[in-house]
Design a protein around this motif. Structure first.
Motif, mmCIF file in Angstrom:
data_model
loop_
_atom_site.group_PDB
_atom_site.id
_atom_site.type_symbol
_atom_site.label_atom_id
_atom_site.label_comp_id
_atom_site.label_asym_id
_atom_site.label_seq_id
_atom_site.Cartn_x
_atom_site.Cartn_y
_atom_site.Cartn_z
ATOM 1 N N ALA A 49 0.911 -1.403 -0.230
ATOM 2 C CA ALA A 49 0.279 -0.155 0.018
ATOM 3 C C ALA A 49 0.644 0.885 0.166
ATOM 4 C CB ALA A 49 -0.922 -0.288 1.781
ATOM 5 N N THR A 50 0.472 2.181 -1.022
ATOM 6 C CA THR A 50 1.105 3.148 -0.957
ATOM 7 C C THR A 50 0.078 4.453 -0.955
ATOM 8 O OG1 THR A 50 1.095 3.666 -2.811
ATOM 9 C CG2 THR A 50 3.252 2.927 -2.675
ATOM 10 N N THR A 51 -1.117 4.087 -0.376
ATOM 11 C CA THR A 51 -1.822 5.424 0.020
ATOM 12 C C THR A 51 -2.922 4.396 1.348
ATOM 13 O OG1 THR A 51 -3.504 4.867 -2.024
ATOM 14 C CG2 THR A 51 -1.347 6.630 -2.569
ATOM 15 N N LEU A 52 -4.180 5.262 0.794
ATOM 16 C CA LEU A 52 -5.747 4.792 1.830
ATOM 17 C C LEU A 52 -5.805 3.951 1.302
ATOM 18 C CD1 LEU A 52 -6.391 8.498 3.615
ATOM 19 C CD2 LEU A 52 -5.362 6.522 4.964
ATOM 20 N N SER A 157 1.562 7.092 -7.236
ATOM 21 C CA SER A 157 0.315 6.527 -6.308
ATOM 22 C C SER A 157 -1.085 7.699 -7.253
ATOM 23 C CB SER A 157 0.324 6.717 -5.012
ATOM 24 O OG SER A 157 1.385 6.135 -4.334
ATOM 25 N N PHE A 158 -2.240 6.655 -7.619
ATOM 26 C CA PHE A 158 -3.321 7.197 -7.828
ATOM 27 C C PHE A 158 -4.372 6.574 -7.189
ATOM 28 C CE2 PHE A 158 0.056 6.056 -11.104
ATOM 29 C CZ PHE A 158 0.074 7.555 -12.266
ATOM 30 N N TYR A 171 -0.784 1.849 -7.626
ATOM 31 C CA TYR A 171 0.589 2.111 -8.188
ATOM 32 C C TYR A 171 0.600 2.459 -9.195
ATOM 33 C CZ TYR A 171 2.504 -1.686 -9.409
ATOM 34 O OH TYR A 171 2.736 -3.470 -10.328
ATOM 35 N N ASP A 172 0.222 1.486 -9.825
ATOM 36 C CA ASP A 172 -0.178 0.871 -12.291
ATOM 37 C C ASP A 172 -1.579 2.395 -11.887
ATOM 38 O OD1 ASP A 172 0.692 1.220 -14.201
ATOM 39 O OD2 ASP A 172 -0.550 -1.259 -14.380
ATOM 40 N N LEU A 173 -1.593 2.681 -13.298
ATOM 41 C CA LEU A 173 -2.876 3.316 -13.642
ATOM 42 C C LEU A 173 -3.810 2.821 -14.254
ATOM 43 C CD1 LEU A 173 -3.967 6.672 -14.472
ATOM 44 C CD2 LEU A 173 -2.442 6.853 -16.195
ATOM 45 N N GLY A 174 -3.074 1.768 -14.539
ATOM 46 C CA GLY A 174 -4.168 0.610 -15.488
ATOM 47 C C GLY A 174 -5.307 0.701 -14.942
#
Length: 189
Positions: A49-52, A157-158, A171-174
């Motif tokens: 996890a790179t975000t909430l 992070s998206f 972390y990947d936009l797809g």
């Protein structure tokens, strides 16, 4: 005869040194095998996890966009797309064109897309130029208020937000583009 005894002693000494070095190499290989097995048992970097996490509420924040506007979560609408990027991050540079493309095609325009660049305005100039036409752009230092509100620990992070709650994060936009398209199709249909 003394030469023969000296040669045998020298060869024996070399064999003992070689044996000690071999034992050291084998011991180090065992340690590395254990370390490798430990690394393989962890989740891949991308799964960390790179975000909430999805379902979490986003903390309130206020930031200044590069165009001088004040940005809050409420100012981004009900379903904003948010990207956290860093100019020093190679994966960010690889995903930037896709983020720009998706943001340009997304209903709601630049007011429903937030791009947060971690760095200085000088280092971020290229990113600002590419993103300004399709997103509200905020430049802040590492661990700035917007990054803290979203629990960002890595780049890129998206996130997709729905009614103040994390709908999707990666972390990947797809996967984010897929989820965004899926929700938009369900909303329109």
């Amino acid at each position: 005869m003394p030469y023969l005894a000296a040669t045998v002693a020298l060869v024996g000494l070399i064999a003992v040194v070689n044996l000690l070095l071999t034992i050291g190499v084998v011991r180090r290989l065992r340690e590395q095998t254990t370390e490798l097995a430990d690394l393989r048992s962890r989740p891949p970097m991308g799964d960390a996890a790179t975000t909430l996490p999805a379902g979490a509420n986003v903390a309130p924040f206020e930031a200044s966009a590069v165009d001088g506007r004040t940005v809050t979560l409420a100012s981004l609408g009900e379903r904003p797309l948010i990207g956290f990027l860093s100019p020093s991050c190679k994966p960010c540079a690889e995903r930037l064109p896709g983020f720009v493309r998706h943001a340009a095609e997304r209903p709601g325009g630049r007011d429903s897309v937030l791009a947060v660049i971690a760095g200085t305005p000088e280092a971020s100039a290229d990113y600002i130029e590419q993103l300004s036409a399709v997103a509200t752009v905020v430049v802040e230092p590492d661990l700035g208020p917007v990054q803290q509100a979203f629990g960002v620990t890595g780049y890129p992070s998206f996130l997709l937000i729905r009614d103040g709650e994390v709908d999707a994060t990666d972390y990947d936009l797809g996967p984010i583009v897929e989820r965004d398209t899926e929700v938009e199709t369900a909303t329109v249909g």
